[in-house]
Design a protein around this motif. Structure first.
Motif, PDB file in Angstrom:
ATOM      1  N   GLY A 144       0.820  -1.211   0.000  1.00 17.98           N
ATOM      2  CA  GLY A 144       0.000   0.000   0.000  1.00 17.98           C
ATOM      3  C   GLY A 144       0.852   1.259   0.000  1.00 17.98           C
ATOM      4  N   MET A 145       1.930   1.242   0.775  1.00 18.24           N
ATOM      5  CA  MET A 145       2.818   2.410   0.807  1.00 18.24           C
ATOM      6  C   MET A 145       3.472   2.641  -0.554  1.00 18.24           C
ATOM      7  SD  MET A 145       4.714   2.165   4.516  1.00 18.24           S
ATOM      8  CE  MET A 145       5.547   3.748   4.274  1.00 18.24           C
ATOM      9  N   LEU A 146       3.887   1.551  -1.212  1.00 18.91           N
ATOM     10  CA  LEU A 146       4.487   1.685  -2.531  1.00 18.91           C
ATOM     11  C   LEU A 146       3.473   2.220  -3.545  1.00 18.91           C
ATOM     12  CD1 LEU A 146       6.541  -1.648  -2.693  1.00 18.91           C
ATOM     13  CD2 LEU A 146       7.472   0.651  -2.437  1.00 18.91           C
ATOM     14  N   GLU A 147       2.265   1.732  -3.466  1.00 22.89           N
ATOM     15  CA  GLU A 147       1.231   2.170  -4.409  1.00 22.89           C
ATOM     16  C   GLU A 147       0.898   3.648  -4.214  1.00 22.89           C
ATOM     17  OE1 GLU A 147      -3.057   0.594  -6.132  1.00 22.89           O
ATOM     18  OE2 GLU A 147      -2.417  -0.014  -4.126  1.00 22.89           O
ATOM     19  N   ARG A 148       0.890   4.095  -2.964  1.00 23.28           N
ATOM     20  CA  ARG A 148       0.566   5.501  -2.666  1.00 23.28           C
ATOM     21  C   ARG A 148       1.784   6.425  -2.788  1.00 23.28           C
ATOM     22  NH1 ARG A 148      -2.021   2.646   1.508  1.00 23.28           N
ATOM     23  NH2 ARG A 148      -0.359   3.230   2.977  1.00 23.28           N
ATOM     24  N   ARG A 149       2.932   5.848  -3.161  1.00 25.66           N
ATOM     25  CA  ARG A 149       4.173   6.595  -3.312  1.00 25.66           C
ATOM     26  C   ARG A 149       4.657   7.200  -1.996  1.00 25.66           C
ATOM     27  NH1 ARG A 149       6.787   5.460  -8.126  1.00 25.66           N
ATOM     28  NH2 ARG A 149       5.204   5.049  -9.714  1.00 25.66           N
ATOM     29  N   GLU A 150       4.287   6.572  -0.880  1.00 23.01           N
ATOM     30  CA  GLU A 150       4.806   6.969   0.421  1.00 23.01           C
ATOM     31  C   GLU A 150       6.183   6.340   0.677  1.00 23.01           C
ATOM     32  OE1 GLU A 150       0.302   7.099   2.325  1.00 23.01           O
ATOM     33  OE2 GLU A 150       1.766   5.644   3.051  1.00 23.01           O
ATOM     34  N   LEU A 151       6.535   5.393  -0.159  1.00 15.35           N
ATOM     35  CA  LEU A 151       7.804   4.680  -0.074  1.00 15.35           C
ATOM     36  C   LEU A 151       8.170   4.285  -1.502  1.00 15.35           C
ATOM     37  CD1 LEU A 151       9.906   3.177   1.850  1.00 15.35           C
ATOM     38  CD2 LEU A 151       8.411   1.183   1.628  1.00 15.35           C
TER      39      LEU A 151
ATOM     40  N   VAL B 143      13.766   0.584 -11.991  1.00 10.25           N
ATOM     41  CA  VAL B 143      12.874   0.281 -13.119  1.00 10.25           C
ATOM     42  C   VAL B 143      11.474  -0.023 -12.607  1.00 10.25           C
ATOM     43  CG1 VAL B 143      12.412  -1.344 -14.989  1.00 10.25           C
ATOM     44  CG2 VAL B 143      14.750  -0.517 -14.606  1.00 10.25           C
ATOM     45  N   ALA B 144      11.378  -0.829 -11.559  1.00  6.60           N
ATOM     46  CA  ALA B 144      10.071  -1.171 -10.992  1.00  6.60           C
ATOM     47  C   ALA B 144       9.358   0.065 -10.462  1.00  6.60           C
ATOM     48  CB  ALA B 144      10.239  -2.201  -9.876  1.00  6.60           C
TER      49      ALA B 144
ATOM     50  N   TRP C 262      -0.014  -6.914  -6.473  1.00  6.97           N
ATOM     51  CA  TRP C 262       0.210  -6.384  -5.123  1.00  6.97           C
ATOM     52  C   TRP C 262       1.656  -6.589  -4.656  1.00  6.97           C
ATOM     53  CZ3 TRP C 262       1.846  -8.789  -0.701  1.00  6.97           C
ATOM     54  CH2 TRP C 262       1.836 -10.202  -0.680  1.00  6.97           C
ATOM     55  N   LEU C 263       2.366  -7.533  -5.272  1.00  9.15           N
ATOM     56  CA  LEU C 263       3.763  -7.773  -4.895  1.00  9.15           C
ATOM     57  C   LEU C 263       4.737  -6.835  -5.605  1.00  9.15           C
ATOM     58  CD1 LEU C 263       4.128 -11.687  -4.747  1.00  9.15           C
ATOM     59  CD2 LEU C 263       4.573 -10.081  -2.888  1.00  9.15           C
ATOM     60  N   HIS C 264       4.225  -5.922  -6.414  1.00 11.60           N
ATOM     61  CA  HIS C 264       5.107  -5.070  -7.207  1.00 11.60           C
ATOM     62  C   HIS C 264       6.075  -4.287  -6.310  1.00 11.60           C
ATOM     63  CE1 HIS C 264       5.976  -2.895 -11.011  1.00 11.60           C
ATOM     64  NE2 HIS C 264       6.376  -1.942 -10.173  1.00 11.60           N
ATOM     65  N   GLY C 265       7.369  -4.545  -6.525  1.00 14.84           N
ATOM     66  CA  GLY C 265       8.397  -3.852  -5.762  1.00 14.84           C
ATOM     67  C   GLY C 265       8.746  -4.467  -4.425  1.00 14.84           C
TER      68      GLY C 265
ATOM     69  N   ALA D 195       3.841 -11.188 -10.625  1.00 15.04           N
ATOM     70  CA  ALA D 195       3.086 -10.334  -9.696  1.00 15.04           C
ATOM     71  C   ALA D 195       3.884  -9.115  -9.260  1.00 15.04           C
ATOM     72  CB  ALA D 195       2.667 -11.141  -8.474  1.00 15.04           C
ATOM     73  N   GLY D 196       5.115  -8.975  -9.766  1.00 16.57           N
ATOM     74  CA  GLY D 196       5.899  -7.777  -9.492  1.00 16.57           C
ATOM     75  C   GLY D 196       6.991  -7.910  -8.455  1.00 16.57           C
ATOM     76  N   ALA D 197       7.152  -9.087  -7.856  1.00 15.85           N
ATOM     77  CA  ALA D 197       8.165  -9.248  -6.812  1.00 15.85           C
ATOM     78  C   ALA D 197       9.572  -9.078  -7.380  1.00 15.85           C
ATOM     79  CB  ALA D 197       8.029 -10.616  -6.150  1.00 15.85           C
ATOM     80  N   ILE D 198      10.483  -8.597  -6.549  1.00 17.25           N
ATOM     81  CA  ILE D 198      11.897  -8.494  -6.892  1.00 17.25           C
ATOM     82  C   ILE D 198      12.631  -9.606  -6.156  1.00 17.25           C
ATOM     83  CG2 ILE D 198      13.979  -7.098  -6.697  1.00 17.25           C
ATOM     84  CD1 ILE D 198      12.278  -4.638  -7.050  1.00 17.25           C
ATOM     85  N   LEU D 199      13.188 -10.549  -6.903  1.00 13.07           N
ATOM     86  CA  LEU D 199      13.871 -11.686  -6.288  1.00 13.07           C
ATOM     87  C   LEU D 199      15.292 -11.273  -5.920  1.00 13.07           C
ATOM     88  CD1 LEU D 199      12.696 -14.736  -8.429  1.00 13.07           C
ATOM     89  CD2 LEU D 199      11.494 -13.426  -6.666  1.00 13.07           C
ATOM     90  N   ILE D 200      15.567 -11.290  -4.615  1.00 14.76           N
ATOM     91  CA  ILE D 200      16.860 -10.796  -4.122  1.00 14.76           C
ATOM     92  C   ILE D 200      17.859 -11.908  -3.852  1.00 14.76           C
ATOM     93  CG2 ILE D 200      15.818  -8.733  -3.116  1.00 14.76           C
ATOM     94  CD1 ILE D 200      16.045 -10.128  -0.377  1.00 14.76           C
TER      95      ILE D 200
END
Length: 468
Positions: free
Chosen positions: A14-21, A59-60, A68-71, A112-117
């Motif tokens: 939610g924070m990523l989607e709202r650009r709070e993070l 890029v993400a 919902w997993l984006h980023g 789903a947008g996850a970044i595999l670390i």
């Protein structure tokens, strides 16, 4: 800002989607956290370099959201092949293996947008509920690094507990997701057999005993990740859509049967059952009817069916490696034992074991006509010393195999029941323990609703973070 890592995966989303993070901020904080705490527990392995990860995060950050997993940074279990990331399966045989393609689970996370670390540590080939191997070493318990984190999803559970990741994938054949969830004060869900598909390779029709599933610090994240992992695959006969919906539910009137130590059949260390009974009192306070339940089936018959089918499955999966003398020389003794036992089985042995499994399925189905869920401990003992290979006795009773100490997970695994592992609190030594809540086939959402209500009343992962 580091407190951000205490948030759930959905809260971070939610924070990523709202650009709070921003995604680079989250990835940077995650890598800082791994650098600070991973040396103490060794949960994350094959970690990717910071520069390419931050470039991917940038890029993400400017790309349309893919889900919902984006980023969200995710470390994938080291039994899952990941393109360009070393995948050892905890085995010296594959120490230098870097896959050219992702397994289905990794592809779904990426889609789903996850970044595999990187990866989370496992025991060799995922066998045994203690995450140690000759490639990456041992994963230690965040609540006492001298103790085991369990396995085979021990790295995933320890990474969740220490806030190195907010959500994780696990897999569960013989409690490999449930045992480490209990020992690391987090949640895990073994889905109904067939809900989450494996990979479209090799034999795909016979029951494989194991399944992939989600792990998290709260049930809502479990449900959200299960939505990503589940779903049909056109190349396989299994896989179904799962929709979590709203997990808020009134539990009044739901019935839970407490199976405890299966009528004394399972040796259990002091304090384990009492801890679970305390967790069940929370469900009683929420309006559930909780009552002791007599064993609905012979524990000896369950074990006989289980070990036979497990030997057969392991021999089928790893037999080709065994036939290579160089590879066999690198196998741990327990894997060699499983394969040789499996190859010694006659057709009649396998048929008899499957008939027992079918009989247990029918008995369980009758049991669930009276109960919405049944409860058992996630493990029969507290986390044991990390230097051990496996515990040789429980409460004075000797263990006759490397996995006999995990007998309490067999009733669920044998017939592919859905089961949620709940953190149940802490024992006298400050070590975590867990409670299994199992239901009939297809009851995944109902179990997650029960877990959500329980979490609202307890929040053990938030109330007792590890002292690292």
């Amino acid at each position: 800002m580091e407190d951000v890592l205490d948030l759930s995966a959905l809260e971070l989303s939610g924070m990523l989607e709202r650009r709070e993070l921003s995604v680079p901020e989250l990835v940077g904080l995650t890598l800082d956290r791994i650098e600070a705490v991973n040396p103490a527990v060794n949960a994350i392995v094959s970690l990717r370099d910071r520069s390419p990860l931050l470039a991917e995060a940038m890029v993400a950050n400017r790309s349309p959201r893919r889900g919902w997993l984006h980023g969200i940074p995710v470390a994938v279990k080291d039994l899952v092949a990941t393109e360009g990331i070393a995948t050892s399966y905890g085995s010296a045989i594959f120490e230098d293996f870097v896959p050219a393609a992702d397994d289905l689970l990794a592809r779904r996370l990426k889609d789903a947008g996850a970044i595999l670390i990187g990866k989370t540590n496992v025991p060799e080939m995922g066998l045994g509920s203690h995450s140690y191997n000759p490639v990456h070493g041992v994963t230690r318990n965040p609540y006492d690094p001298s103790r085991s984190a369990g396995g085979s999803s021990g790295g995933a559970a320890a990474a969740l507990a220490t806030r190195m990741v907010s959500v994780a994938d696990g897999s569960d054949m013989m409690g490999s997701l449930r045992n480490p969830a209990g020992w690391n004060n987090v949640y895990g869900h073994r889905p109904t057999h067939g809900l989450v598909p494996g990979d479209p390779v090799g034999e795909m029709v016979l029951h494989p005993l194991s399944t992939n599933g989600p792990m998290a610090r709260c049930p809502r994240d479990l449900a959200a990740l299960l939505e990503v992992l589940a779903g049909p695959d056109p190349l396989q006969p299994v896989g179904a859509v799962f929709e979590a919906g709203d997990l808020a539910a009134d539990l009044r009137g739901r019935r839970i049967g407490w199976l405890g130590d299966w009528g004394g059949a399972w040796p259990v260390e002091p304090g384990i059952l009492e801890l679970c009974e305390g967790a069940l009192r929370v469900f009683a306070d929420l309006g559930c009817a909780v009552e002791p339940l007599a064993p609905p089936f012979s524990a000896d018959a369950l074990w006989e069916s289980w070990v036979t089918l497990r030997h057969w499955a392991v021999a089928g999966k790893h037999g080709a490696l065994y036939d290579d003398p160089e590879a066999r020389a690198l196998m741990k003794p327990e894997l060699v034992w499983e394969i040789e036992r499996g190859r010694a089985l006659a057709n009649a042995d396998i048929l008899a074991a499957s008939a027992l499994r079918s009989e247990w399925y029918r008995a369980a189905a009758r049991m669930f006509q009276s109960y919405d869920a049944v409860a058992m401990p996630t493990a029969q003992l507290w986390p044991f010393p990390a230097e051990w290979d496996w515990p040789k006795e429980i409460a004075g009773q000797g263990m006759d195999s490397y996995h006999r100490w995990m007998e309490c997970v067999v009733p669920v695994s044998l017939i592919g029941l859905p089961c949620t592992a709940l953190p149940a609190g802490f024992g006298a030594q400050g070590l975590p323990g867990g409670l299994q809540l199992a239901g009939p086939r297809g009851a995944d959402r109902a179990l997650l609703q029960m877990a959500e209500a329980y979490h609202g009343a307890t929040d053990w992962p938030g109330a007792r973070p590890p002292p690292i």
